[in-house]
Design a protein around this motif. Structure first.
Motif, PDB file in Angstrom:
ATOM      1  N   UNK A 231       0.811  -1.219   0.000  1.00  0.00           N
ATOM      2  CA  UNK A 231       0.000   0.000   0.000  1.00  0.00           C
ATOM      3  C   UNK A 231       0.850   1.277   0.000  1.00  0.00           C
ATOM      4  N   UNK A 232       2.171   1.143   0.145  1.00  0.00           N
ATOM      5  CA  UNK A 232       3.055   2.306   0.214  1.00  0.00           C
ATOM      6  C   UNK A 232       3.892   2.496  -1.043  1.00  0.00           C
ATOM      7  N   UNK A 233       4.508   1.406  -1.549  1.00  0.00           N
ATOM      8  CA  UNK A 233       5.644   1.517  -2.467  1.00  0.00           C
ATOM      9  C   UNK A 233       5.349   2.278  -3.753  1.00  0.00           C
ATOM     10  N   UNK A 234       4.187   2.047  -4.370  1.00  0.00           N
ATOM     11  CA  UNK A 234       3.922   2.737  -5.640  1.00  0.00           C
ATOM     12  C   UNK A 234       3.758   4.235  -5.430  1.00  0.00           C
ATOM     13  N   UNK A 235       3.060   4.641  -4.354  1.00  0.00           N
ATOM     14  CA  UNK A 235       2.928   6.071  -4.067  1.00  0.00           C
ATOM     15  C   UNK A 235       4.277   6.670  -3.665  1.00  0.00           C
ATOM     16  N   UNK A 236       5.076   5.926  -2.938  1.00  0.00           N
ATOM     17  CA  UNK A 236       6.393   6.416  -2.516  1.00  0.00           C
ATOM     18  C   UNK A 236       7.277   6.662  -3.739  1.00  0.00           C
ATOM     19  N   UNK A 237       7.282   5.721  -4.668  1.00  0.00           N
ATOM     20  CA  UNK A 237       8.080   5.884  -5.888  1.00  0.00           C
ATOM     21  C   UNK A 237       7.581   7.060  -6.717  1.00  0.00           C
ATOM     22  N   UNK A 659       0.986   8.091   3.495  1.00  0.00           N
ATOM     23  CA  UNK A 659      -0.139   7.570   2.708  1.00  0.00           C
ATOM     24  C   UNK A 659      -1.458   8.215   3.124  1.00  0.00           C
ATOM     25  N   UNK A 660      -1.622   8.498   4.405  1.00  0.00           N
ATOM     26  CA  UNK A 660      -2.818   9.214   4.845  1.00  0.00           C
ATOM     27  C   UNK A 660      -2.875  10.599   4.200  1.00  0.00           C
ATOM     28  N   UNK A 661      -1.727  11.254   4.091  1.00  0.00           N
ATOM     29  CA  UNK A 661      -1.667  12.560   3.447  1.00  0.00           C
ATOM     30  C   UNK A 661      -2.046  12.455   1.969  1.00  0.00           C
ATOM     31  N   UNK A 662      -1.530  11.436   1.280  1.00  0.00           N
ATOM     32  CA  UNK A 662      -1.845  11.254  -0.142  1.00  0.00           C
ATOM     33  C   UNK A 662      -3.344  11.053  -0.334  1.00  0.00           C
TER      34      UNK A 662
END
Length: 697
Positions: A231-237, A659-662
């Protein structure tokens, strides 16, 4: 122009007597061998996908299940409890088969279904076992009975002879922490940095966020965690790396050094030949998935291997709003930069990889070439070092047709980029600090125009045989490049070696294609953009204060003898040094891996804790005894280990808040608490590039 003639497979001319057709048999042979090599790779890829798809089972286990099921049928025992008979009744071509044939086909279908069901069950059991992290929080050297049983079960269900990606489908998904726990850990991390009034305000904002907005945002994250692999990696990239519009040089890219005290040869071409060959051997092992999955030191616990996939044949392509990664399954060439010129070097001849001596000959040809750079060619790579938007616009305007497109395609589709640098970094014994500073700064940014910062990595070879790497960050984290670099240096020194005269071993084939000089046609308008990017990059490079020195007084061995975690020791020492320098504490970013989970990357360890601050202030106060300070140090070290383990086990603070911010931005809602979190994070040590506003909004 010999290489240009060799590159033409056939020629024909129209004469009064008819058409004169001339075929180049050498080139046709190369085309044939290239096709054979491509088909071999496709077959290997299909085989590897199958082997990985059925792991932890194997094809031989399918045969065992089939033979067992068929064997029991002849003993008049039905292991299927009537399912084989049901399958026999519904066979589509049963009228064309004998009764015995129907039994065999039905048994095969049942055995295959049973085998697949067993694979699924074994994977689920292994995934459940790997979801347990209680072993991580036990005292070192004192494993509980539960943990010992767990280790044994993990070994049993982990199978035998795994390939690189064998464990991917068995790794658990990264869990979404409870909002209440994340907020509690966040407040604990900022408590030593705020006065009473500021902390009371932050605590009130956190409470309001927890009650009103967080449940809605958390619901979307939980939904994503069920659907996505991570749930993190794609948004982080996407948001932290690829959407950043600032230069990636210095801000994002990182480097790897050569051996400090050992240089196997002073020949630049020979060192380049051996190490390029070693890097390509690693690529071949990677393509064949022959690299063993990485496990935690001393434990049979596999970590995610997903980041290996884009190590080679990968380039970060600039865009006006966001960049994206281009990854190719294969590449047959590299691009070499030397004294402002670009050369294309082919890696295969006769269907085989060029040996080190042949590669040395290629590099020596480039070193001996005395031609001058074309207009705009020398500083071209500065665009990859400057701001991303000018580079994206220039690429779209000036590199989409003709010579420029062909040459840029060669760079972006190369296996990796090579720089033959004319500098000679040395480690001077009487001035190690200054020499290491210059060496490290050269690897970090060079001259700002002699590394292609968009490539997955640039391999740098200096004039005295020293080497290094500069790696782009978005496709993977440093441990992945570290694994490649250790393999390359070890293969260079202990496997390939050099002759007594410093040249590579072996002999070159006589008909190897020479390097091809790349052609550019860069107009004056584009040259102005290049020079503007160079000015931006040089200003950034000049602003870098870099101090590196070899520390030989003691290492992690002595720290371990003191029954202290080396990581905790160093982090507490950093807090002490910063306090003595600044007279205050600040939020500090230490990276921790989350690769115990599928497609995991990193998590933040907030190493400036209340316990560490208590130790530092007590040590500086001079009113506490050595025993009291030592006790406070042990408390701080133990707490640091605890929060590091929480980060590794998916219970960190920053990625969850990120992720909450996104989600809040997608929903178009504003949160004063999340805004304050972002503002606080943007001023911490090591963390500014991770939470800067330009990459978030």
């Amino acid at each position: 122009m010999a290489e240009a003639h060799q590159a033409v497979a056939f020629q024909f001319t129209v004469t009064p007597e008819g058409i004169d057709l001339q075929l180049s048999h050498n080139v046709l042979k190369e085309i044939y061998l290239s096709g054979i090599r491509a088909w071999k790779k496709k077959c290997n890829r299909i085989k590897n996908n199958f082997m990985t798809g059925v792991y932890p089972a194997s094809p031989s286990s399918w045969l065992f299940v089939v033979l067992t099921v068929v064997g029991t049928m002849y003993t008049r025992v039905d292991p299927s409890m009537g399912m084989i008979a049901k399958l026999r009744e519904h066979l589509p071509l049963r009228r064309c088969m004998s009764h015995h044939g129907q039994n065999i086909v039905s048994a095969l279908l049942f055995a295959t279904g049973l085998w697949l069901a067993l694979i699924f069950v074994m994977r689920q059991i292994l995934k459940t076992l790997l979801s347990y992290h209680g072993w991580m929080f036990e005292e070192h050297g004192k494993q509980s009975t539960t943990t010992k049983i767990w280790f044994t079960l993990v070994k049993i269900f982990s199978g035998r002879k795994p390939m690189l990606y064998s464990f991917q489908t068995s790794l658990p998904r990264l869990p979404v922490p409870a909002v209440k726990d994340t907020l509690l850990r966040f407040l604990e991390s900022v408590r030593p940095l705020k006065n009473e009034d500021d902390f009371r305000r932050t605590k009130a904002l956190a409470k309001d966020f927890e009650i009103n907005l967080a449940p809605r945002l958390q619901w979307y994250l939980v939904l994503k965690s069920w659907w996505a692999s991570n749930y993190v990696s794609d948004w982080w990239e996407e948001y932290v790396y690829l959407q950043g519009r600032e230069p990636i040089m210095v801000n994002s890219n990182y480097y790897a050094m050569d051996f400090l005290y050992v240089t196997p040869t002073t020949s630049q071409a020979a060192r380049a030949g051996n190490l390029v060959h070693a890097l390509l051997l690693y690529r071949r092992r990677l393509t064949r998935e022959e690299i063993q999955p990485i496990t935690l030191p001393g434990f049979p616990i596999p970590v995610c291997s997903a980041q290996w996939e884009r190590m080679f044949n990968t380039t970060r392509l600039p865009g006006e709003e966001t960049d994206h990664l281009q990854h190719l399954l294969d590449s047959k060439h590299i691009v070499v930069y030397h004294k402002g010129r670009y050369f294309k070097v082919w890696l295969y001849q006769g269907g085989r990889l060029l040996n080190p001596r042949e590669l040395q000959k290629q590099f020596q040809y480039i070193l001996d070439d005395s031609s001058s750079p074309q207009l705009g060619e020398k500083y071209l790579a500065a665009m990859t070092a400057g701001n991303r938007i000018p580079w994206a616009k220039a690429r779209k305007a000036y590199f989409c047709t003709g010579k420029n497109k062909n040459s840029l395609d060669s760079v972006e589709k190369a296996a990796f980029f090579v720089t033959l640098d004319d500098a000679k970094p040395e480690l001077f014994v009487n001035n190690q600090v200054k020499s290491l500073d210059e060496y490290a700064k050269s690897l970090l940014h060079g001259k700002c125009y002699d590394r292609w910062f968009d490539k997955s990595f640039t391999f740098i070879v200096f004039a005295n045989g020293k080497v290094g790497l500069n790696a782009e960050h978005s496709w993977a984290d440093a441990p992945i490049i570290g694994h490649l670099w250790e393999y390359a240096l070890a293969t260079d020194s202990f496997q390939l070696g050099y002759k007594d005269d410093g040249n590579c071993k072996g002999d070159p084939a006589p008909n190897v294609l020479q390097p091809q000089r790349m052609q550019w046609d860069i107009p004056n308008e584009c040259q102005e953009i290049i020079m503007n990017s160079l000015k931006v990059a040089q200003k950034l490079a000049d602003d870098v204060d870099f101090y590196a020195f070899p520390f030989t007084q003691f290492g992690k061995g002595m720290i371990k003898k003191c029954r202290t975690s080396p990581d905790a020791f160093i982090q507490i020492a950093l807090q002490l040094a910063n306090y003595r320098d600044k007279g205050s504490f600040c939020l500090t970013y230490e990276s921790s891996m989350t690769r115990l989970f599928r497609e995991g990357r990193t998590e933040t360890v907030r190493s400036c804790t209340a316990e560490t601050c208590n130790f530092v202030t007590a040590l500086e106060n001079k009113k506490f005894s050595k025993e009291e300070c030592l006790n406070l140090f042990r408390i701080a070290a133990k707490n640091h280990q605890h929060i590091s383990r929480l980060a590794m086990s998916g219970c960190g603070v920053d990625r969850h808040l990120f992720c909450l911010y996104v989600v809040s931005k997608y929903l178009g809602v504003n949160s004063p608490f999340l805004q304050e979190v972002k503002d606080v994070m943007s001023i911490g040590i090591f963390s500014a590039s991770m939470w800067c506003p330009s990459t978030w909004e």
